[in-house]
Enzyme design. Structure first.
Site: not given
Ligand code: ARG
Length: 472
Positions: A290, A297, A284, A163
């Protein structure tokens, strides 16, 4: 405006009283994508022609001319100089027309005893067979990198989650080997599918077979097929081999996607468990600080299109009456796309995985923040003859106490622990430390470092052995 298609251009136009509309040509043409199969189409045609010559259906000289013509065509295709013509509809008719323009009469005999229906089914199978081999090869490369990391981090401890809550301590090597188990099943599945792909449809012709005295075994042998498709109607009509491959590729991407999801989490500030070298990340355009995990992804995102392709193929087949229908032309693009997506994803993961760097201290700190050895304490009491349910209850109370005191389990003094249960003795501490918990799970499939080291070595030997049997 009606495009003036010259009758002699298209081999099937004899019974037509008017040329096909340009819009219909564009709509029905597949050459812009099925030309990917060109070299396989030539290979299959050569085998077919050789068989026709052996059975004296065409002459030896016809066969010689056909071979000569194909040599030229193959060179033109490889050099990117072949003139693909949309008005010739597909890869088969483009190649056949060029052959005839090069060698004349013998080129026109090549289509004896076959149809584009068994031709395309053969081309796809030949193409898929090689692609499966390449994918499995890439998988072995990726798996060697993964198992290498597992071997390196066989004793590195981090939380195992259920979980997404800290559950029990595990070793990082064990966690990585979980993915190798998935990948090894993926390879197994691909090779099982390969065996069903590797059957010859040629000889089925349009759907009913052919009246010529052909020998399909010769063609199968020349093309390296392990057997024949044994029903001509099925051979030209079903594409279940492509569908099951798409399904296996979807599972590959789902496994990759889960690994990607974990890498993304592990790279985020909250976890900060791993680092990827800059060459695998991007920045970024607005936020200078970043460093984004774009590769995992994208892989997670690309799993969507591979699953979508599977659904396309399933729906494509669903309503088709036997035998061949033009619907089947729509199988190429989804299939090509899934294969390309999996190939590029596995290739980049094979490069990236060995480059993962770990932040050991953060992994251990995440374990120490929680109570991951509570189950070990419960197991300890069971060993001292308490039922598991009673022991669970007692340990829950100890954990509540520890949370209130902001104390780790192994820091609670023996006297205090004994207030919860008289069964607890001094030896409890060797069970409830993180190291003790891991050490005790030493059975096959367990997380102990000794077991992980052994399993990683075994897997490496197996992969290398299998790699030697692949013919890539
Ligand atoms: N382009 C077709 C396909 O991909 C080849 C077979 C065409 N056969 C036909 N009878 N139109 O399925």
């Amino acid at each position: 405006m009606v495009h003036q298609l010259e009758k002699k251009d298209v081999s099937w136009s004899g019974r037509f009283s008017e040329p096909v509309e340009k819009s219909v040509q564009d709509y029905t043409s597949s050459v812009n994508f099925d030309r990917k199969l060109a070299l396989k189409d030539i290979k299959a045609s050569l085998a077919h022609a050789e068989m026709l010559a052996t059975r004296k259906i065409i002459t030896k000289n016809d066969f010689k001319c056909i071979c000569k013509g194909f040599k030229i065509i193959e060179k033109e295709i490889v050099a990117g100089k072949f003139q693909w013509r949309v008005e010739l509809e597909d890869v088969h008719m483009n190649i056949e027309a060029r052959l005839t323009s090069l060698i004349g009469e013998p080129g026109k005999k090549l289509h004896t005893g076959r149809s584009r229906n068994d031709q395309i089914a053969t081309d796809i199978r030949l193409w898929l067979r090689d692609e499966i081999d390449f994918i499995v090869f890439k998988f072995f490369e990726l798996r060697l990198g993964l198992v290498g990391q597992a071997e390196k981090h066989f004793d590195l401890m981090l939380p195992g989650y259920t979980h997404l809550q800290v559950a029990q301590p595990v070793t990082f090597g064990h966690h990585l080997l979980a993915y190798d188990e998935m990948f090894s099943r993926d390879c197994e599945r691909l090779l099982q599918i390969r065996a069903r792909v590797n059957k010859l449809p040629l000889g089925s012709a349009a759907l009913a077979g052919t009246s010529f005295d052909i020998d399909r075994e010769i063609v199968a042998k020349l093309l390296g097929f392990d057997g024949l498709c044994e029903n001509s109607i099925d051979a030209v009509s079903d594409r279940d081999f492509a569908i099951e491959l798409s399904s296996a590729l979807s599972l590959v991407m789902i496994h990759i996607s889960r690994l990607s999801e974990e890498m993304i989490l592990w790279m985020s500030g909250g976890f900060d468990f791993i680092k990827l070298p800059d060459k695998f990340c991007t920045g970024s355009s607005i936020m200078p600080q970043k460093k984004n995990p774009d590769v995992p992804e994208l892989a997670r995102g690309k799993s969507g299109r591979v699953i979508g392709n599977l659904v396309s193929l399933l729906v494509l087949m669903k309503g088709q009456p036997l035998a061949y229908n033009k619907d089947n032309q729509e199988d190429k693009e989804p299939l090509f796309d899934s294969v390309e997506t999996v190939k590029s994803t596995l290739s980049i993961f094979a490069e990236m995985i060995p480059n993962i760097e770990v932040h050991k201290d953060n992994m251990i700190a995440a374990l120490e923040k929680d109570y991951p050895t509570a189950t070990d304490l419960a197991d300890y009491l069971v060993r001292r003859n308490l039922s598991f349910r009673d022991s669970h209850e007692i340990v829950s109370k100890i954990v509540s106490y520890a949370i209130k005191q902001n104390q780790k389990l192994e820091m609670i003094p023996l006297k205090v622990l004994q207030q919860f249960s008289k069964l607890i003795r001094e030896d409890v501490y060797s069970y409830i430390t993180i190291g003790g918990s891991i050490l005790s799970r030493k059975h096959i499939g367990g997380t102990s470092s000794k077991q992980v080291k052994k399993t990683a070595r075994l897997k490496k030997t197996r992969i290398l052995k299998q790699l030697r049997t692949l013919n890539v």
